[in-house]
Design an enzyme around this catalytic site. Structure first.
Site, PDB file in Angstrom:
ATOM      1  N   HIS A 166      14.021  23.407  61.918  1.00  0.00           N
ATOM      2  CA  HIS A 166      13.231  22.141  62.230  1.00  0.00           C
ATOM      3  C   HIS A 166      11.928  22.117  61.825  1.00  0.00           C
ATOM      4  O   HIS A 166      10.918  21.868  62.730  1.00  0.00           O
ATOM      5  CB  HIS A 166      13.589  21.803  63.736  1.00  0.00           C
ATOM      6  CG  HIS A 166      14.653  21.420  64.104  1.00  0.00           C
ATOM      7  ND1 HIS A 166      15.225  19.960  63.822  1.00  0.00           N
ATOM      8  CD2 HIS A 166      15.716  21.973  64.740  1.00  0.00           C
ATOM      9  CE1 HIS A 166      16.451  19.999  64.149  1.00  0.00           C
ATOM     10  NE2 HIS A 166      16.885  21.184  64.796  1.00  0.00           N
TER      11      HIS A 166
ATOM     12  N   TRP B 254      15.920  12.870  73.162  1.00  0.00           N
ATOM     13  CA  TRP B 254      15.658  12.932  71.578  1.00  0.00           C
ATOM     14  C   TRP B 254      15.187  11.526  71.256  1.00  0.00           C
ATOM     15  O   TRP B 254      16.025  10.587  71.624  1.00  0.00           O
ATOM     16  CB  TRP B 254      16.763  13.694  70.826  1.00  0.00           C
ATOM     17  CG  TRP B 254      16.958  15.014  71.462  1.00  0.00           C
ATOM     18  CD1 TRP B 254      18.180  15.302  72.318  1.00  0.00           C
ATOM     19  CD2 TRP B 254      16.545  16.092  71.101  1.00  0.00           C
ATOM     20  NE1 TRP B 254      18.280  16.682  72.730  1.00  0.00           N
ATOM     21  CE2 TRP B 254      17.020  17.476  71.954  1.00  0.00           C
ATOM     22  CE3 TRP B 254      15.351  16.547  70.385  1.00  0.00           C
ATOM     23  CZ2 TRP B 254      16.542  18.454  71.790  1.00  0.00           C
ATOM     24  CZ3 TRP B 254      14.978  17.717  70.323  1.00  0.00           C
ATOM     25  CH2 TRP B 254      15.426  18.712  71.107  1.00  0.00           C
TER      26      TRP B 254
ATOM     27  N   GLU C 282      15.032  10.110  67.835  1.00  0.00           N
ATOM     28  CA  GLU C 282      15.150   9.588  66.833  1.00  0.00           C
ATOM     29  C   GLU C 282      15.355   8.040  66.627  1.00  0.00           C
ATOM     30  O   GLU C 282      14.770   7.329  65.856  1.00  0.00           O
ATOM     31  CB  GLU C 282      16.565   9.984  66.134  1.00  0.00           C
ATOM     32  CG  GLU C 282      16.324  11.532  65.517  1.00  0.00           C
ATOM     33  CD  GLU C 282      16.767  12.520  66.604  1.00  0.00           C
ATOM     34  OE1 GLU C 282      16.872  12.257  67.716  1.00  0.00           O
ATOM     35  OE2 GLU C 282      17.110  13.614  66.213  1.00  0.00           O
TER      36      GLU C 282
ATOM     37  N   ASP D 282      19.649  10.557  75.140  1.00  0.00           N
ATOM     38  CA  ASP D 282      19.548   9.708  74.013  1.00  0.00           C
ATOM     39  C   ASP D 282      21.099   9.089  73.639  1.00  0.00           C
ATOM     40  O   ASP D 282      20.943   8.245  72.691  1.00  0.00           O
ATOM     41  CB  ASP D 282      19.050  10.391  72.835  1.00  0.00           C
ATOM     42  CG  ASP D 282      19.901  11.764  72.780  1.00  0.00           C
ATOM     43  OD1 ASP D 282      20.467  12.396  73.562  1.00  0.00           O
ATOM     44  OD2 ASP D 282      20.103  11.864  71.420  1.00  0.00           O
TER      45      ASP D 282
ATOM     46  N   TYR E 275      22.322  14.553  78.039  1.00  0.00           N
ATOM     47  CA  TYR E 275      21.594  14.011  76.704  1.00  0.00           C
ATOM     48  C   TYR E 275      21.530  12.439  76.999  1.00  0.00           C
ATOM     49  O   TYR E 275      22.405  11.827  76.926  1.00  0.00           O
ATOM     50  CB  TYR E 275      22.406  14.513  75.524  1.00  0.00           C
ATOM     51  CG  TYR E 275      21.825  15.652  74.996  1.00  0.00           C
ATOM     52  CD1 TYR E 275      21.684  16.751  75.817  1.00  0.00           C
ATOM     53  CD2 TYR E 275      21.811  15.667  73.783  1.00  0.00           C
ATOM     54  CE1 TYR E 275      21.380  17.831  75.301  1.00  0.00           C
ATOM     55  CE2 TYR E 275      21.344  16.817  73.086  1.00  0.00           C
ATOM     56  CZ  TYR E 275      20.974  17.940  73.893  1.00  0.00           C
ATOM     57  OH  TYR E 275      20.337  19.248  73.356  1.00  0.00           O
TER      58      TYR E 275
ATOM     59  N   ASP F 294      17.105  26.242  67.682  1.00  0.00           N
ATOM     60  CA  ASP F 294      18.386  25.275  67.342  1.00  0.00           C
ATOM     61  C   ASP F 294      18.428  25.063  65.977  1.00  0.00           C
ATOM     62  O   ASP F 294      17.613  25.126  65.119  1.00  0.00           O
ATOM     63  CB  ASP F 294      18.420  24.272  68.302  1.00  0.00           C
ATOM     64  CG  ASP F 294      17.406  23.361  67.793  1.00  0.00           C
ATOM     65  OD1 ASP F 294      16.188  23.935  67.845  1.00  0.00           O
ATOM     66  OD2 ASP F 294      17.485  22.198  68.017  1.00  0.00           O
ATOM     67  N   GLU F 295      19.938  24.922  65.433  1.00  0.00           N
ATOM     68  CA  GLU F 295      20.100  24.312  64.343  1.00  0.00           C
ATOM     69  C   GLU F 295      19.618  25.051  63.075  1.00  0.00           C
ATOM     70  O   GLU F 295      19.047  24.150  62.260  1.00  0.00           O
ATOM     71  CB  GLU F 295      19.964  22.822  64.325  1.00  0.00           C
ATOM     72  CG  GLU F 295      20.669  22.179  65.476  1.00  0.00           C
ATOM     73  CD  GLU F 295      20.630  20.831  65.700  1.00  0.00           C
ATOM     74  OE1 GLU F 295      21.594  20.120  66.160  1.00  0.00           O
ATOM     75  OE2 GLU F 295      19.291  20.319  65.725  1.00  0.00           O
TER      76      GLU F 295
ATOM     77  N   ASP G 288       8.610  19.316  65.333  1.00  0.00           N
ATOM     78  CA  ASP G 288       9.967  19.152  64.648  1.00  0.00           C
ATOM     79  C   ASP G 288       9.906  18.614  63.198  1.00  0.00           C
ATOM     80  O   ASP G 288       8.687  18.499  62.728  1.00  0.00           O
ATOM     81  CB  ASP G 288      11.102  17.911  65.386  1.00  0.00           C
ATOM     82  CG  ASP G 288      12.399  18.636  65.737  1.00  0.00           C
ATOM     83  OD1 ASP G 288      13.035  18.681  64.434  1.00  0.00           O
ATOM     84  OD2 ASP G 288      13.024  18.532  66.461  1.00  0.00           O
TER      85      ASP G 288
HETATM   86  C1  ACM Z   1      19.449  20.386  70.331  1.00  0.00           C
HETATM   87  O1  ACM Z   1      19.837  19.238  70.871  1.00  0.00           O
HETATM   88  N1  ACM Z   1      19.223  20.534  68.861  1.00  0.00           N
HETATM   89  C2  ACM Z   1      18.704  21.244  71.068  1.00  0.00           C
END
Ligand code: ACM
Ligand code: ZN
Length: 502
Positions: free
Chosen positions: A230, A439, A441, A392, A390, A293-294, A167
């Site tokens: 990413h 995730w 972070e 996180d 999710y 993604d993103e 990432d």
């Molecule tokens: C993601 O949560 N960006 C896949």
């Protein structure tokens, strides 16, 4: 105690007369083909219940027998006063049965003896894909932590460890032909800590070790390399692969960054090719996750090389470059005998570059992407951030809870997750299952990770394994009280507040 409180709840459980009693732990034995699985479970029990090694109560046995006419992951378990019999068609089925027993042994081994009520169980999974994703880029978790986690996942019949290896904040995979990916891309400067560098990468030996450890626990490790967005860590290592040429850095900020791989540069496919060769060597799983993604398009829109590419291929806009890249990556993986998985953004802007049907779509922005993908003939894995997947997010809206600000996801939300909800029955077969994602972070230590994962992953495990008709949150909550003590015995940190719900 007739209900043995396992999680996930078995599909069919018939209480029987009588009690199985044994001083110490029973010996586990069985057909030769189950030798390895039995060995693993023996080691687990020796570790979990150090006071009693398996075989110490050798007057009683757990006998594992091969059956030919059962589904791959199914098992039958019969506890009688004279002994325990387990049947399954494969190592997977036998392993799941032994994990159910392991849960009961963790709760029932007392005063140097084991006492279990007699039961007959027929158990099998509702979905074939029951996964968990760990982001090891935002935080670089150690190999011992990852192994502990995989072992705990397998206790709940989860069978996929999705390893998010790259990432913006760090590249964790060694690739011989591109040494700077790890030399530069695995370390980031932490401005909060006087600019000290942190990070690291997994060696080939580490990866082989994790993959083998997981395989022995019937868990498949699916690697993810996030492309073409990413990509800050890639660009910091190889700035020529970006649209502007940099300067770039391995990010220590969190968010989405506009610098992505330059779609006009053939070098990005050379790099992807070397990366895929490495993944094909290290990971036996048929699946490789390519991210997707993103991705922001503003660099592509302003880049002469990307514009030239748009013209060459005859696309109508630089946005379409994402599907063109996805299509090429999927083909490159097909050539290597692998099946690509992408986050649901890969479905967008695909009018001109139709994606091969073998691409599996992982639906994370709710379930709409998954629904659309299943209608278009793709297989789908559900991990909607709107439905408890999710991990996180905070468990409850409390400023003292760790996790994402403003976002919560309760144990109840995770339990309520239903991968085929709202899916037309014709498309239901396309839904392979689901998974929870962590995730990292804000989850910068394995102990914090455990707190975010448990017990929500227990709830997801039941949502993915147990027949829908047996799901009952009150019943789950009662079993969870017993189950959390087991996880305590395994040294797992857990959230213990409100479970949410109605
Ligand atoms: C993601 O949560 N960006 C896949
Ligand atoms: Zn470009």
């Amino acid at each position: 105690m007739k209900d043995l409180h396992s999680i996930p709840k078995p599909a069919v459980l018939h209480p029987q007369e009588g009690v199985f009693q044994c001083s110490g732990l029973p010996e586990i034995s069985g057909d030769g083909c189950f030798h390895q699985v039995i060995e693993v479970v023996r080691d687990q029990l020796a570790h979990d219940v150090p006071a009693a090694s398996p075989g110490s109560g050798s007057e009683k046995r757990i006998i594992c027998t091969k059956a030919l006419d059962m589904e791959e992951e199914a098992y039958h378990l019969q506890i009688r006063p004279e002994g325990i019999s387990l049947t399954g068609a494969s190592e997977r089925g036998i392993y799941h049965g032994l994990q159910t027993l392991r849960q009961w042994i963790l709760s029932a081994y007392k005063d140097r003896g084991l006492s279990l009520p007699c039961v007959a169980i027929e158990d099998y999974p509702r979905f074939p894909w029951r996964g968990f994703m760990l982001d090891t880029s935002r935080y670089f978790y150690t190999v011992p932590f990852i192994k502990k986690l995989i072992d705990a996942l397998s206790l709940h019949h989860l069978n996929v460890f999705h390893w998010h290896l790259t990432d913006d904040q760090g590249w964790r995979l060694p690739v011989d032909a591109y040494p700077l990916l790890t030399e530069i891309g695995s370390k980031r400067q932490e401005h909060r800590f006087k600019g000290r560098y942190t990070g690291g990468f997994y060696t080939e030996g580490d990866i082989r070790d994790v993959v083998a450890y997981a395989a022995r626990r019937q868990v498949e490790v699916v690697p993810e390399v996030d492309l073409p967005g990413h990509a800050s860590a890639i660009l910091a290592a190889y700035p020529g692969l970006g649209c502007t040429g940099g300067p770039y850095r391995v990010e220590d900020r969190f968010g989405i960054f506009e610098d992505v791989l330059c779609a006009g540069n053939d070098g990005i496919f050379e790099l992807s090719s070397a990366v895929f060769d490495t993944l094909a060597t290290l990971f036996p799983s048929p699946y490789v996750h390519i991210g997707g993604d993103e991705v922001w398009f503003n660099r592509w829109e302003a880049c002469p090389k990307c514009q030239r590419r748009v013209q060459e291929i005859g696309l109508s806009s630089p946005r379409d470059l994402q599907s063109w890249i996805s299509m090429r990556l999927v083909r490159m993986l097909t050539e290597r005998g692998k099946i690509a998985i992408g986050w649901d953004e890969v479905l967008e802007d695909t009018e001109q570059c139709r994606l091969p049907k073998e691409l599996v779509v992982m639906s994370w922005r709710g379930t709409e992407g998954g629904k659309a993908a299943s209608k278009r003939g793709h297989k789908v894995i559900m991990t909607p951030n709107t439905q408890g997947c999710y991990l996180d997010y905070r468990h409850v809206d409390d400023p003292e809870e760790p996790g994402q600000l403003f976002l919560t996801s309760s144990v109840y939300d995770a339990y309520s997750m239903n991968p085929v909800q709202g899916i037309h029955s014709e498309q239901a077969a396309a839904i392979m299952g689901g998974q929870g994602n962590l995730w990292s972070e804000l989850i910068y230590a394995g102990k914090f990770a455990e707190y975010m994962i448990f017990p929500r992953i227990c709830a997801l495990a039941e949502a993915l394994w147990t027949p829908l008709s047996l799901k009952d949150f009150d019943d789950f909550s009662r079993r969870l009280q017993v189950h959390q003590k087991r996880l305590d015995m395994l040294g797992i940190v857990q959230y213990r507040g409100s479970l949410g719900g109605v």
